[in-house]
Scaffold this motif. Sequence first.
Motif, PDB file in Angstrom:
ATOM      1  N   GLY A  45       0.811  -1.210   0.000  1.00 28.83           N
ATOM      2  CA  GLY A  45       0.000   0.000   0.000  1.00 28.83           C
ATOM      3  C   GLY A  45       0.843   1.256   0.000  1.00 28.83           C
ATOM      4  N   SER A  46       0.162   2.371   0.118  1.00 33.99           N
ATOM      5  CA  SER A  46       0.868   3.651   0.141  1.00 33.99           C
ATOM      6  C   SER A  46       0.181   4.590   1.126  1.00 33.99           C
ATOM      7  CB  SER A  46       0.852   4.259  -1.266  1.00 33.99           C
ATOM      8  OG  SER A  46       1.446   5.524  -1.244  1.00 33.99           O
ATOM      9  N   LEU A  47       0.973   5.107   2.056  1.00 35.88           N
ATOM     10  CA  LEU A  47       0.478   6.050   3.053  1.00 35.88           C
ATOM     11  C   LEU A  47       1.672   6.852   3.541  1.00 35.88           C
ATOM     12  CD1 LEU A  47      -1.931   6.932   4.938  1.00 35.88           C
ATOM     13  CD2 LEU A  47      -1.055   5.259   6.561  1.00 35.88           C
ATOM     14  N   SER A  48       1.569   8.167   3.463  1.00 40.23           N
ATOM     15  CA  SER A  48       2.694   8.984   3.931  1.00 40.23           C
ATOM     16  C   SER A  48       2.667   9.075   5.452  1.00 40.23           C
ATOM     17  CB  SER A  48       2.648  10.384   3.319  1.00 40.23           C
ATOM     18  OG  SER A  48       1.656  11.171   3.953  1.00 40.23           O
ATOM     19  N   HIS A  49       3.858   9.203   6.025  1.00 40.01           N
ATOM     20  CA  HIS A  49       3.943   9.305   7.485  1.00 40.01           C
ATOM     21  C   HIS A  49       3.269  10.570   7.998  1.00 40.01           C
ATOM     22  CE1 HIS A  49       6.859  12.240   6.577  1.00 40.01           C
ATOM     23  NE2 HIS A  49       7.865  11.838   7.267  1.00 40.01           N
ATOM     24  N   SER A  50       3.334  11.655   7.229  1.00 34.24           N
ATOM     25  CA  SER A  50       2.709  12.900   7.676  1.00 34.24           C
ATOM     26  C   SER A  50       1.178  12.778   7.652  1.00 34.24           C
ATOM     27  CB  SER A  50       3.176  14.085   6.835  1.00 34.24           C
ATOM     28  OG  SER A  50       2.874  13.883   5.478  1.00 34.24           O
ATOM     29  N   TYR A  51       0.654  12.076   6.655  1.00 37.06           N
ATOM     30  CA  TYR A  51      -0.798  11.881   6.593  1.00 37.06           C
ATOM     31  C   TYR A  51      -1.260  11.037   7.783  1.00 37.06           C
ATOM     32  CZ  TYR A  51      -5.345  11.733   4.293  1.00 37.06           C
ATOM     33  OH  TYR A  51      -6.681  11.909   3.991  1.00 37.06           O
ATOM     34  N   PHE A  52      -0.478  10.004   8.110  1.00 36.55           N
ATOM     35  CA  PHE A  52      -0.801   9.161   9.260  1.00 36.55           C
ATOM     36  C   PHE A  52      -0.771   9.985  10.542  1.00 36.55           C
ATOM     37  CE2 PHE A  52       0.324   6.013  12.573  1.00 36.55           C
ATOM     38  CZ  PHE A  52      -0.768   5.177  12.438  1.00 36.55           C
ATOM     39  N   SER A  53       0.227  10.847  10.666  1.00 36.09           N
ATOM     40  CA  SER A  53       0.316  11.721  11.844  1.00 36.09           C
ATOM     41  C   SER A  53      -0.882  12.662  11.917  1.00 36.09           C
ATOM     42  CB  SER A  53       1.617  12.525  11.809  1.00 36.09           C
ATOM     43  OG  SER A  53       2.720  11.657  11.886  1.00 36.09           O
ATOM     44  N   ASN A  54      -1.328  13.149  10.776  1.00 39.22           N
ATOM     45  CA  ASN A  54      -2.508  14.026  10.746  1.00 39.22           C
ATOM     46  C   ASN A  54      -3.775  13.276  11.151  1.00 39.22           C
ATOM     47  OD1 ASN A  54      -1.187  16.408  10.059  1.00 39.22           O
ATOM     48  ND2 ASN A  54      -1.383  16.031   7.864  1.00 39.22           N
ATOM     49  N   ILE A  55      -3.860  11.996  10.824  1.00 34.64           N
ATOM     50  CA  ILE A  55      -4.997  11.185  11.277  1.00 34.64           C
ATOM     51  C   ILE A  55      -4.985  11.104  12.797  1.00 34.64           C
ATOM     52  CG2 ILE A  55      -5.955   8.843  11.344  1.00 34.64           C
ATOM     53  CD1 ILE A  55      -5.022   8.543   8.396  1.00 34.64           C
ATOM     54  N   LEU A  56      -3.804  10.823  13.362  1.00 37.33           N
ATOM     55  CA  LEU A  56      -3.684  10.716  14.822  1.00 37.33           C
ATOM     56  C   LEU A  56      -3.926  12.045  15.525  1.00 37.33           C
ATOM     57  CD1 LEU A  56      -0.681   8.267  15.199  1.00 37.33           C
ATOM     58  CD2 LEU A  56      -3.073   7.855  15.777  1.00 37.33           C
ATOM     59  N   ALA A  57      -3.655  13.127  14.847  1.00 40.43           N
ATOM     60  CA  ALA A  57      -3.886  14.451  15.428  1.00 40.43           C
ATOM     61  C   ALA A  57      -5.346  14.887  15.273  1.00 40.43           C
ATOM     62  CB  ALA A  57      -2.961  15.474  14.768  1.00 40.43           C
ATOM     63  N   GLY A  58      -6.134  14.100  14.565  1.00 38.60           N
ATOM     64  CA  GLY A  58      -7.544  14.443  14.355  1.00 38.60           C
ATOM     65  C   GLY A  58      -7.764  15.444  13.245  1.00 38.60           C
ATOM     66  N   LYS A  59      -6.723  15.743  12.469  1.00 38.53           N
ATOM     67  CA  LYS A  59      -6.841  16.715  11.377  1.00 38.53           C
ATOM     68  C   LYS A  59      -7.490  16.105  10.135  1.00 38.53           C
ATOM     69  CE  LYS A  59      -2.810  19.325  12.870  1.00 38.53           C
ATOM     70  NZ  LYS A  59      -1.431  19.722  12.549  1.00 38.53           N
ATOM     71  N   VAL A  60      -7.393  14.776  10.000  1.00 43.26           N
ATOM     72  CA  VAL A  60      -8.012  14.073   8.878  1.00 43.26           C
ATOM     73  C   VAL A  60      -9.191  13.291   9.434  1.00 43.26           C
ATOM     74  CG1 VAL A  60      -7.711  12.294   7.118  1.00 43.26           C
ATOM     75  CG2 VAL A  60      -5.837  13.868   7.637  1.00 43.26           C
ATOM     76  N   THR A  61     -10.367  13.568   8.910  1.00 39.63           N
ATOM     77  CA  THR A  61     -11.555  12.868   9.410  1.00 39.63           C
ATOM     78  C   THR A  61     -12.277  12.068   8.333  1.00 39.63           C
ATOM     79  OG1 THR A  61     -12.894  14.841   9.066  1.00 39.63           O
ATOM     80  CG2 THR A  61     -11.938  14.536  11.267  1.00 39.63           C
ATOM     81  N   GLN A  62     -12.092  12.431   7.070  1.00 41.39           N
ATOM     82  CA  GLN A  62     -12.771  11.724   5.993  1.00 41.39           C
ATOM     83  C   GLN A  62     -11.799  11.443   4.846  1.00 41.39           C
ATOM     84  OE1 GLN A  62     -16.181  14.155   5.056  1.00 41.39           O
ATOM     85  NE2 GLN A  62     -17.329  13.327   6.765  1.00 41.39           N
ATOM     86  N   PRO A  63     -10.917  10.476   5.045  1.00 48.03           N
ATOM     87  CA  PRO A  63      -9.937  10.167   4.005  1.00 48.03           C
ATOM     88  C   PRO A  63     -10.569   9.385   2.854  1.00 48.03           C
ATOM     89  CG  PRO A  63      -9.707   8.628   5.779  1.00 48.03           C
ATOM     90  CD  PRO A  63     -10.753   9.622   6.215  1.00 48.03           C
ATOM     91  N   SER A  64      -9.821   9.277   1.796  1.00 51.45           N
ATOM     92  CA  SER A  64     -10.285   8.525   0.630  1.00 51.45           C
ATOM     93  C   SER A  64     -10.310   7.026   0.951  1.00 51.45           C
ATOM     94  CB  SER A  64      -9.349   8.769  -0.554  1.00 51.45           C
ATOM     95  OG  SER A  64      -8.083   8.184  -0.289  1.00 51.45           O
ATOM     96  N   GLU A  65     -10.976   6.291   0.090  1.00 53.42           N
ATOM     97  CA  GLU A  65     -11.041   4.844   0.238  1.00 53.42           C
ATOM     98  C   GLU A  65      -9.643   4.229   0.142  1.00 53.42           C
ATOM     99  OE1 GLU A  65     -13.120   1.619  -2.477  1.00 53.42           O
ATOM    100  OE2 GLU A  65     -14.628   2.799  -1.391  1.00 53.42           O
ATOM    101  N   GLU A  66      -8.767   4.818  -0.675  1.00 56.10           N
ATOM    102  CA  GLU A  66      -7.403   4.308  -0.815  1.00 56.10           C
ATOM    103  C   GLU A  66      -6.643   4.416   0.513  1.00 56.10           C
ATOM    104  OE1 GLU A  66      -8.769   6.467  -3.179  1.00 56.10           O
ATOM    105  OE2 GLU A  66      -9.175   4.746  -4.462  1.00 56.10           O
ATOM    106  N   ILE A  67      -6.853   5.510   1.226  1.00 59.04           N
ATOM    107  CA  ILE A  67      -6.207   5.682   2.536  1.00 59.04           C
ATOM    108  C   ILE A  67      -6.746   4.659   3.526  1.00 59.04           C
ATOM    109  CG2 ILE A  67      -5.913   7.244   4.505  1.00 59.04           C
ATOM    110  CD1 ILE A  67      -4.208   8.007   2.069  1.00 59.04           C
TER     111      ILE A  67
END
Length: 152
Positions: A45-67
């Motif tokens: 798969g593919s997932l950037s570390h910064s995007y993962f960190s943003n998920i944990l910070a609550g900044k990402v709430t509705q990611p794409s199906e690929e995420i």
Amino acid sequence: MDIGDEHVPELQSLRQKVEYMLEKTFPGQKVSGRTFAELVKERGGSLSHSYFSNILAGKVTQPSEEILKALGLGFGVDWRFFKEESEVVGDVVAGLRFLAKRRTGEISGVAGRGVDDDGLPAELLEFALSLLADTKAEQPPDPAAEDGIRGS
């Protein structure tokens, strides 16, 4: 939410689900965004570390199906667990509880006949866990432990 003998926190937000999976998949470990992103990559798969960190910070709430699929790969669970209104949360939690009990030796093995590639259904896992809880409840008390209590 209660599943068997364990209280499971409400897993409604993406952040709550990812935090829960980190705790259950990597118990006692601090997993960095880079480490998790590399794990996802190793699994195709593919997932950037910064995007993962943003998920944990609550900044990402509705990611794409690929995420969501990348998160599923990283944690080794059905990606639909991470959907907003997931129908598989109970299945994933039951499976994790089962694996934890297997790791601790409370369950030594299970043989299933006619089990397909999806593995044991959540209902069967819950049944096995309930049998284990019933067995523990029916065990007679340890006399040595009772003597220790009386002697205090």
